[in-house]
Design an enzyme around this catalytic site. Sequence first.
Site, PDB file in Angstrom:
ATOM      1  N   HIS A 299       0.834  -1.221   0.000  1.00 21.89           N
ATOM      2  CA  HIS A 299       0.000   0.000   0.000  1.00 21.89           C
ATOM      3  C   HIS A 299       0.856   1.255   0.000  1.00 21.89           C
ATOM      4  O   HIS A 299       1.810   1.377   0.751  1.00 21.89           O
ATOM      5  CB  HIS A 299      -1.032   0.001   1.125  1.00 21.89           C
ATOM      6  CG  HIS A 299      -0.499   0.015   2.522  1.00 21.89           C
ATOM      7  ND1 HIS A 299      -0.173   1.184   3.162  1.00 21.89           N
ATOM      8  CD2 HIS A 299      -0.257  -0.976   3.406  1.00 21.89           C
ATOM      9  CE1 HIS A 299       0.233   0.898   4.404  1.00 21.89           C
ATOM     10  NE2 HIS A 299       0.206  -0.405   4.570  1.00 21.89           N
ATOM     11  N   ASP A 311       6.251   0.656   6.419  1.00 23.09           N
ATOM     12  CA  ASP A 311       4.801   0.488   6.290  1.00 23.09           C
ATOM     13  C   ASP A 311       4.213   1.592   5.424  1.00 23.09           C
ATOM     14  O   ASP A 311       3.867   2.646   5.941  1.00 23.09           O
ATOM     15  CB  ASP A 311       4.170   0.506   7.679  1.00 23.09           C
ATOM     16  CG  ASP A 311       2.698   0.157   7.663  1.00 23.09           C
ATOM     17  OD1 ASP A 311       2.213  -0.304   6.632  1.00 23.09           O
ATOM     18  OD2 ASP A 311       2.038   0.355   8.701  1.00 23.09           O
ATOM     19  N   GLU A 345      -4.804   1.765   2.689  1.00 21.29           N
ATOM     20  CA  GLU A 345      -4.884   0.594   3.569  1.00 21.29           C
ATOM     21  C   GLU A 345      -5.098   1.042   5.006  1.00 21.29           C
ATOM     22  O   GLU A 345      -5.834   0.429   5.761  1.00 21.29           O
ATOM     23  CB  GLU A 345      -3.598  -0.231   3.468  1.00 21.29           C
ATOM     24  CG  GLU A 345      -3.670  -1.580   4.169  1.00 21.29           C
ATOM     25  CD  GLU A 345      -3.242  -1.542   5.631  1.00 21.29           C
ATOM     26  OE1 GLU A 345      -3.472  -2.546   6.340  1.00 21.29           O
ATOM     27  OE2 GLU A 345      -2.672  -0.538   6.088  1.00 21.29           O
ATOM     28  N   GLU A 346      -4.424   2.133   5.379  1.00 21.72           N
ATOM     29  CA  GLU A 346      -4.387   2.517   6.791  1.00 21.72           C
ATOM     30  C   GLU A 346      -5.707   3.105   7.282  1.00 21.72           C
ATOM     31  O   GLU A 346      -6.041   2.984   8.447  1.00 21.72           O
ATOM     32  CB  GLU A 346      -3.266   3.536   7.038  1.00 21.72           C
ATOM     33  CG  GLU A 346      -1.863   3.047   6.720  1.00 21.72           C
ATOM     34  CD  GLU A 346      -1.385   1.964   7.679  1.00 21.72           C
ATOM     35  OE1 GLU A 346      -2.165   1.503   8.523  1.00 21.72           O
ATOM     36  OE2 GLU A 346      -0.213   1.572   7.561  1.00 21.72           O
ATOM     37  N   ASP A 373       3.261  -6.427   3.426  1.00 23.30           N
ATOM     38  CA  ASP A 373       2.882  -5.306   4.300  1.00 23.30           C
ATOM     39  C   ASP A 373       3.261  -5.613   5.743  1.00 23.30           C
ATOM     40  O   ASP A 373       2.494  -5.391   6.663  1.00 23.30           O
ATOM     41  CB  ASP A 373       1.364  -5.032   4.173  1.00 23.30           C
ATOM     42  CG  ASP A 373       0.939  -3.791   4.955  1.00 23.30           C
ATOM     43  OD1 ASP A 373       1.815  -2.966   5.294  1.00 23.30           O
ATOM     44  OD2 ASP A 373      -0.259  -3.654   5.233  1.00 23.30           O
ATOM     45  N   HIS A 442       3.935   2.912  12.280  1.00 23.58           N
ATOM     46  CA  HIS A 442       2.998   4.009  12.588  1.00 23.58           C
ATOM     47  C   HIS A 442       3.623   5.105  13.451  1.00 23.58           C
ATOM     48  O   HIS A 442       2.905   5.828  14.148  1.00 23.58           O
ATOM     49  CB  HIS A 442       1.729   3.481  13.291  1.00 23.58           C
ATOM     50  CG  HIS A 442       0.906   2.572  12.446  1.00 23.58           C
ATOM     51  ND1 HIS A 442      -0.345   2.139  12.823  1.00 23.58           N
ATOM     52  CD2 HIS A 442       1.137   2.015  11.227  1.00 23.58           C
ATOM     53  CE1 HIS A 442      -0.851   1.341  11.883  1.00 23.58           C
ATOM     54  NE2 HIS A 442       0.038   1.245  10.910  1.00 23.58           N
TER      55      HIS A 442
HETATM   56 ZN   LIG Z   1       0.703  -1.383   6.304  1.00 25.99          ZN
END
Ligand SMILES: [Zn+2]
Length: 475
Positions: A299, A311, A345-346, A373, A442
């Site tokens: 993503h 990520d 995606e998030e 991912d 994140h």
């Molecule tokens: Zn991810």
Amino acid sequence: MMIPGIPGEGEAMNKILNKGLGVAAILCCLQIPGGCSAPEQRSSYEPLARTILARGLTEQGAYRVLEQITSVGPRLAGSPQAAAAVDLAAGIMRDLGFDDVHLEPAQVEHWLRGEPEQARLVSTKAGTIPLDVCALGGSIGTPADGVSAEILEVKSFDELRRAGEKARGRVIFFNRAWDQSKLETFAGYGPMVQQRDLCAIEAARAGGVAAVARSATTSLDDYPHTGLMHYDPALPPVPAAALSTKSADRLSETLAEDPSTRLYLWMNCRGEAPVTSYNVVGEIRGGELPSEIILLGGHLDSWDLGAGAHDDGAGCSQAVEALRLIRAMGLKPKRTIRAVLFMDEEFGGAGGRDYARSDRRKSEKHLVAIESDRGGFRPLGIGIGNQSTFPKFQKWEPLLQAVGLFWLRPGGGGVDIAPLAAQGTVMGGLVPDSQRYFDFHHSARDVLSAVNPRELEIGAVAMAVLAYVLAKEGI
Ligand SMILES: [Zn+2]
């Protein structure tokens, strides 16, 4: 930046490959009465797999793609940076000579963090101490002068429910810690996601005025980790934030000494109108069965605190690099090998959903979709299929071992490709060593320098090798 292939080498590789097949066939016919068996022929892909590995490790194309993707900064869905990343990624695919490079629309939520959040504990004993905090994705802001209230610390939603009236009017501090006992860190992530995702709902249900949650990370540091949270339309929305693990410990210790400690929280994050964004798609068209597709994906969107390197710039760069390697080797897949860089995606998975239901899919059959991912770390293996479909793939395990992975197992998939499962697509996922992933995930630490080019490349090579043999041999 253009990433050149080496012209002419493909032809030479085809010769090597054909020679290899011939030798394998001769040996096999000599050894096995009744002629060749399929496994011996398939093992002839191993020299090719090793050559792809050597080339990948030498050229490290995945890292060069990742450098470009992360250069635009954080790519929160709906943001100008995400839009810039879409154009950039499509340009990279075109420069690499992929077929049918195009964008497919996805309607995405758009949320803005606003100015840097502020949180501090205020204790008559310990004084005023700033805490490392970030808003959770989707949260409302606080009133302009912030929220200030006494605190109720809980380790579980059950504990909060048992607290009854004690929760009313307080900031609810969800301080469940990561279960470090699990070897596979994703096993510890699930309960932390639940805490993060539902904290505002549970706080509101209990009569709280805000929710602060301990960050979902395996590390003890000063970095708050964001992530998606939700509201229940039947309950009043309350601001929701994550504290760094060290700040959570500090707050907990202070509360133990001074239960009257207050928390001050200020945030001006807010939701905006949905935005049309795009999945980025490019492929190597299959020579014989072009409508049968092996999909490789990651993503393109990320959270907004770091650069989304692990990520999931990593997964995007690996998908692109896998196709680059296959093209650069001059390989001609029978079926189409497609890279899809999904958007959003998030923040809810809109890109994956819109991809699966696009009218374009009606004339296509996705045999297998493999998502990366879980960060750009050294891959351990690939999970593919379920208990009933896995036996079709098991024979390819030695090929993955030839490029440094340890196993091929049932299991695997991802948020972006999951909607394809209803079309009968077999789900796959690259599985890197997960020990360090949640140090970065994140958070502001998820930047390019956190990714090792060689580890990243091995994942791209493994995806290239598996995609190529599946595109050639089918399932
Ligand atoms: Zn991810």
